[in-house]
Scaffold this active site. Structure first.
Site, PDB file in Angstrom:
ATOM      1  N   LYS A 184       0.879  -1.177   0.000  1.00 45.28           N
ATOM      2  CA  LYS A 184       0.000   0.000   0.000  1.00 45.28           C
ATOM      3  C   LYS A 184       0.921   1.233   0.000  1.00 45.28           C
ATOM      4  O   LYS A 184       0.791   2.144   0.833  1.00 45.28           O
ATOM      5  CB  LYS A 184      -0.915  -0.045   1.242  1.00 45.28           C
ATOM      6  CG  LYS A 184      -2.015   0.982   1.273  1.00 45.28           C
ATOM      7  CD  LYS A 184      -3.198   0.653   0.389  1.00 45.28           C
ATOM      8  CE  LYS A 184      -4.210   1.788   0.407  1.00 45.28           C
ATOM      9  NZ  LYS A 184      -5.291   1.621  -0.576  1.00 45.28           N
ATOM     10  N   ASP A 217      -5.560  -3.532  -1.703  1.00 44.97           N
ATOM     11  CA  ASP A 217      -7.027  -3.538  -1.843  1.00 44.97           C
ATOM     12  C   ASP A 217      -7.433  -4.015  -3.234  1.00 44.97           C
ATOM     13  O   ASP A 217      -8.346  -4.832  -3.392  1.00 44.97           O
ATOM     14  CB  ASP A 217      -7.650  -2.172  -1.500  1.00 44.97           C
ATOM     15  CG  ASP A 217      -6.844  -1.000  -2.030  1.00 44.97           C
ATOM     16  OD1 ASP A 217      -5.749  -1.212  -2.573  1.00 44.97           O
ATOM     17  OD2 ASP A 217      -7.314   0.156  -1.909  1.00 44.97           O
ATOM     18  N   ASP A 241      -1.540 -11.860   6.519  1.00 47.83           N
ATOM     19  CA  ASP A 241      -2.508 -12.506   7.406  1.00 47.83           C
ATOM     20  C   ASP A 241      -3.900 -12.435   6.787  1.00 47.83           C
ATOM     21  O   ASP A 241      -4.622 -13.430   6.696  1.00 47.83           O
ATOM     22  CB  ASP A 241      -2.486 -11.794   8.766  1.00 47.83           C
ATOM     23  CG  ASP A 241      -3.400 -12.467   9.776  1.00 47.83           C
ATOM     24  OD1 ASP A 241      -3.384 -13.703   9.837  1.00 47.83           O
ATOM     25  OD2 ASP A 241      -4.124 -11.752  10.490  1.00 47.83           O
TER      26      ASP A 241
END
Ligand code: ATP
Length: 353
Positions: A184, A217, A241
């Site tokens: 990100k 995302d 995770d």
């Protein structure tokens, strides 16, 4: 040819943490299956069992007893069931503590369909390589002033470079074609930016491997639309995770996906799933994820014949589809499933070409 029972040629000493919740049920099934596979292939296991978490605290006053640390230190190998992490206050995660203590910097999670199991994406075979020690999992949080909490995201050049190197080395060794770094960095320009720059630098030494970078995302959407576009996902701790649980759904859920925590000295093998308190003690848990973690462990210690025997038995049970656990659409309990795997190892059926 199978070895006669009782004629074990090699003994492996392994630290066993049955865990809590569904841990004792799934680890009980796995130990029984490994014992049988080992007996047939000339391999014996000397299990050093330890409690961790709440049970250990009751017995010893420590969530991770010193004896357990010593055992892993000595054996350099552990098979671990899930251990509940208290939410909110209290002791920090036992899983995270063990990963930090033994510098298990690489979390390796293969996400692969089992034959015969109906899933949305038949034939999927991807791998998550997750950095295992840094990021928000460093556990550095503090109250700045009442009502304001700060959590520190730690990303280092050393940690990012070694996880990238691990992923690229694995890809080269196992003929995997493509790596996507998941990040990100458009928002976390310094931390995820550093992670990416380390991946790019490592990548220079592996020109034969296709390399891409995807924002996390977008990756979630892309994964659901078409997971086949990915081969190896290389990522930081927290994204890894979350992506692990997402990807587990592609192949039948958390009951299936195995994992390995690898360092330079030690390795701890454990399923992706947690302790699943909602089904604990009900003979409902699927031991496949921990069993496949044990198969990874057997390959790690070069016991490939035993690993193949277990994997072949497991796949036969899925192919037949008669004795599956509830999470994958069956009616069998943990124990019946384990018996089916034992039986399949004894009576293998030739796989149709
Ligand atoms: P953690 O945060 O500790 O990793 P989690 O939030 O991922 O845990 P789990 O304990 O793994 O949660 O359980 C999530 C859901 O998946 C639960 O409904 C649980 O019953 C189911 N589940 C997890 N593992 C298994 C398993 N081995 N067999 C069947 N169902 C499982």
């Amino acid at each position: 040819m199978a070895t006669q029972p009782g004629t074990a040629k090699r003994t492996h000493t392994i630290t066993l943490i049955p865990g809590d919740g569904i841990g004792p049920e799934v680890s009980g099934a796995v130990v029984e299956i490994l014992e049988a596979a080992g007996a047939a292939t000339g391999v014996a296991f000397d299990w050093h069992r330890f409690a961790a978490g709440a049970e250990a605290f009751e017995q010893t006053g420590h969530y991770i007893p010193q004896d357990l640390y010593d055992s892993i230190e000595e054996n350099r190998l552990a098979l671990k069931g899930p251990v509940t992490t208290p939410i909110g206050g209290g002791f920090s995660s036992i899983n995270v503590t063990l990963r930090q203590k033994f510098e298990l910097f690489a979390n390796f999670r293969p996400v692969k369909n089992l034959p015969g199991l109906q899933t949305r994406y038949p034939g999927l075979d991807l791998i998550i390589v997750r950095e295992n020690m840094e990021d928000l999992y460093a556990g550095l949080e503090h109250v700045v002033v009442p009502g304001v909490v700060q959590a520190l995201k730690i990303i280092t050049e050393k940690g990012s470079t070694r996880i990238a190197k691990f992923a690229f080395d694995y890809a080269r060794k196992h003929d995997r074609k493509k790596i996507h770094s998941i990040h990100k960095a458009n928002i976390m320009k310094l931390s995820d930016g550093l992670f990416l720059s380390c991946c790019r630098k490592v990548r220079e030494g592996f020109p034969e491997i296709e390399y891409h970078e995807h924002i996390v995302d977008n990756t979630c959407m892309q994964l659901v639309m078409n997971p086949f576009q990915y081969d190896i996902l290389l990522t930081e701790n927290l994204y890894g995770d979350i992506l692990s649980d997402l990807c587990s759904a592609f192949v039948g859920g958390l009951g299936l996906v195995p994992g390995a925590n690898l360092g330079t000295e030690c390795a701890i093998f454990e399923a992706v799933h947690g302790s699943a308190p909602d089904i604990a003690g009900k003979d409902m848990a699927n031991p496949t994820a921990l069993l496949q973690s044990a198969v990874l462990m057997l390959h790690h210690i070069n016991e490939s014949e035993t690993a193949e025997r277990v994997q072949t038995g497991l796949e036969q049970v899925y192919r037949e589809g008669k004795t599956l656990t509830k999470d994958v659409g069956g009616k069998a309990g943990t124990k019946a499933f384990a018996q089916a795997v034992l039986q399949a190892m004894e009576s293998p059926v030739a796989v149709p070409a």
